[in-house]
Design an enzyme around this catalytic site. Sequence first.
Site, PDB file in Angstrom:
ATOM      1  N   HIS A   1       0.841  -1.200   0.000  1.00  0.00           N
ATOM      2  CA  HIS A   1       0.000   0.000   0.000  1.00  0.00           C
ATOM      3  C   HIS A   1       0.877   1.251   0.000  1.00  0.00           C
ATOM      4  O   HIS A   1       1.861   1.336   0.731  1.00  0.00           O
ATOM      5  CB  HIS A   1      -0.892   0.010   1.250  1.00  0.00           C
ATOM      6  CG  HIS A   1      -1.781   1.210   1.335  1.00  0.00           C
ATOM      7  ND1 HIS A   1      -2.996   1.279   0.681  1.00  0.00           N
ATOM      8  CD2 HIS A   1      -1.625   2.396   1.963  1.00  0.00           C
ATOM      9  CE1 HIS A   1      -3.550   2.456   0.915  1.00  0.00           C
ATOM     10  NE2 HIS A   1      -2.739   3.154   1.694  1.00  0.00           N
TER      11      HIS A   1
ATOM     12  N   ASP B   1     -14.477   4.440   8.108  1.00  0.00           N
ATOM     13  CA  ASP B   1     -13.387   5.246   7.543  1.00  0.00           C
ATOM     14  C   ASP B   1     -13.885   6.009   6.327  1.00  0.00           C
ATOM     15  O   ASP B   1     -13.539   7.171   6.127  1.00  0.00           O
ATOM     16  CB  ASP B   1     -12.197   4.352   7.165  1.00  0.00           C
ATOM     17  CG  ASP B   1     -11.154   5.148   6.397  1.00  0.00           C
ATOM     18  OD1 ASP B   1     -10.579   6.076   6.994  1.00  0.00           O
ATOM     19  OD2 ASP B   1     -10.947   4.890   5.201  1.00  0.00           O
TER      20      ASP B   1
ATOM     21  N   ARG C   1     -13.379  14.502   6.587  1.00  0.00           N
ATOM     22  CA  ARG C   1     -12.036  15.093   6.730  1.00  0.00           C
ATOM     23  C   ARG C   1     -11.649  15.860   5.468  1.00  0.00           C
ATOM     24  O   ARG C   1     -11.033  16.924   5.533  1.00  0.00           O
ATOM     25  CB  ARG C   1     -10.999  13.985   6.985  1.00  0.00           C
ATOM     26  CG  ARG C   1     -11.081  13.385   8.383  1.00  0.00           C
ATOM     27  CD  ARG C   1     -10.268  12.106   8.469  1.00  0.00           C
ATOM     28  NE  ARG C   1      -8.870  12.299   8.168  1.00  0.00           N
ATOM     29  CZ  ARG C   1      -8.060  11.346   7.681  1.00  0.00           C
ATOM     30  NH1 ARG C   1      -8.513  10.130   7.462  1.00  0.00           N
ATOM     31  NH2 ARG C   1      -6.801  11.599   7.442  1.00  0.00           N
TER      32      ARG C   1
ATOM     33  N   SER D   1      -6.771   5.417   9.446  1.00  0.00           N
ATOM     34  CA  SER D   1      -7.570   5.254   8.229  1.00  0.00           C
ATOM     35  C   SER D   1      -6.961   4.159   7.344  1.00  0.00           C
ATOM     36  O   SER D   1      -7.645   3.216   6.923  1.00  0.00           O
ATOM     37  CB  SER D   1      -7.608   6.604   7.493  1.00  0.00           C
ATOM     38  OG  SER D   1      -7.980   6.453   6.159  1.00  0.00           O
TER      39      SER D   1
ATOM     40  N   LYS E   1      -8.381  -0.202   6.983  1.00  0.00           N
ATOM     41  CA  LYS E   1      -8.718  -0.874   5.719  1.00  0.00           C
ATOM     42  C   LYS E   1      -7.805  -2.074   5.490  1.00  0.00           C
ATOM     43  O   LYS E   1      -8.239  -3.133   5.041  1.00  0.00           O
ATOM     44  CB  LYS E   1      -8.598   0.114   4.556  1.00  0.00           C
ATOM     45  CG  LYS E   1      -9.709   1.157   4.570  1.00  0.00           C
ATOM     46  CD  LYS E   1      -9.565   2.185   3.483  1.00  0.00           C
ATOM     47  CE  LYS E   1      -8.444   3.154   3.734  1.00  0.00           C
ATOM     48  NZ  LYS E   1      -8.638   4.520   3.373  1.00  0.00           N
TER      49      LYS E   1
HETATM   50  N1  URA Z   1      -5.046   7.435   2.535  1.00  0.00           N
HETATM   51  C1  URA Z   1      -6.018   6.900   3.310  1.00  0.00           C
HETATM   52  O1  URA Z   1      -6.519   5.828   3.040  1.00  0.00           O
HETATM   53  N2  URA Z   1      -6.392   7.587   4.399  1.00  0.00           N
HETATM   54  C2  URA Z   1      -5.846   8.768   4.752  1.00  0.00           C
HETATM   55  O2  URA Z   1      -6.239   9.322   5.761  1.00  0.00           O
HETATM   56  C3  URA Z   1      -4.853   9.317   3.923  1.00  0.00           C
HETATM   57  C4  URA Z   1      -4.462   8.608   2.810  1.00  0.00           C
END
Ligand code: URA
Length: 439
Positions: A82, A161, A168, A183, A187
């Site tokens: 990621h 999220d 946000r 966040s 995931k």
């Molecule tokens: N990517 C994400 O998945 N969440 C964030 O808060 C910032 C970047």
Amino acid sequence: MDMYGIIQKKRDGGTLSDGEIRYFVDAYTAGAIPDYQAAALLMAMFFNELSRGEIFALTQAMRDSGDRIDLSSIKGIKVDKHSTGGVGDKTTFIAAPLAAACGVPVAKMSGRGLGFTGGTIDKMESIPGMRTGLGTDEFVRLVKTGSIAVTGQTGRVAPADKKIYALRDVTATVDILGLIASSVMSKKLSSGSDALVLDVKCGSGAFMETVADAEKLGRMMADIGEAAGMETVALVTDMQQPLGHAVGNSIEVIEAIETLKGRGPEDITELSLELCAYMLLLGGKASSRDEGLDKAASALKSGAGLAKFRSFVAGQGGDPRAIDDYGLFPQAAFAEEIKAAAGGYVTGLAARGIGNASREAGAGRAAKDDIIDLAAGVQLRKKIGDPVEPGAALAVVYGNDEMKVKGAAAAVGRAFSIGPEKPQARRLVHAAICGKGRP
Ligand code: URA
């Protein structure tokens, strides 16, 4: 519980309990807390740093808000990869097939573009016929048969999220370390893999501008992963200028294919091999990062990575002929070249500026539901440190809307700085943060 009291406690510098955090996450996701109270709490979190315990609690509550994908029927150590979001970052299309070719199962869930950064799923959709919304059964079957599948995240993974991120995004509360860490990790912990290699970007084109902040974020995410039993390595990598030469959707995929053919730009090749090396290490296919690097380089040289990419495309309904005939990708009707006004060296190439220009050309979204022009983007002809003659081509902007292409071209020109001295090269990989027990 009382939301007013929770906001007040955080505003005054207090530490929220696990119960208070879970209440906020669950009640906000269920629609029982209004946006204005949630926004007030997020802003209090901006001014009063979240503690480690608060970040862990937030991650767990958001993870538990939705489904967890069950990959247990797939043999082997499943490794995810990621990136926190960069400009021109197409390493997934290289590192993931290389790792799969070396025997590591990769079951990856990806997102769409956010702000000035591109998204893997948008890029994948530029491959003719490629399906990005796989059901869980098909996703698992493809990893079992071909060792690799990449799909868009369903709304059922960490829905808390999704809702909090959307808030946000419009309340200037995205760039908060604890909120980014929770966040991303909520995931990743839902996605069912056993281990994770993170690419934490730092520089002008990233959420974290300094190496120190990016290291702090990487350490926090590695700690969260470790506490939850998902071995995590975080590489801190440079995002002062875009990665590679292509920024957009189809042109990025083409650059990734060129890299798998051994003809890619140096930075993309180096970073993809490095990420793959750590995927092999965590996946039990290498006993050290160096051995992983050798195996990754061999899979690139032998064409095994390209062959894996070919079967990955075919497996998800894509047309593998596009890998040899780039004319099958979406094509742009307009192209605008940007020329250097003066000679010297490229001393700066603002990643954020190029990301925004690419978005302006049509490659990204200004609003959530905007339709992307998959052929749009910026092809860089020069990068930091390159010599330039007056009038030399610095970049070309592509797209299907002439006005947008012209506007983006002006923005690309502003992203370049040219000076008389050749600047010192920056490192591509600043740090590798490994969990306990790894050198
Ligand atoms: N990517 C994400 O998945 N969440 C964030 O808060 C910032 C970047």
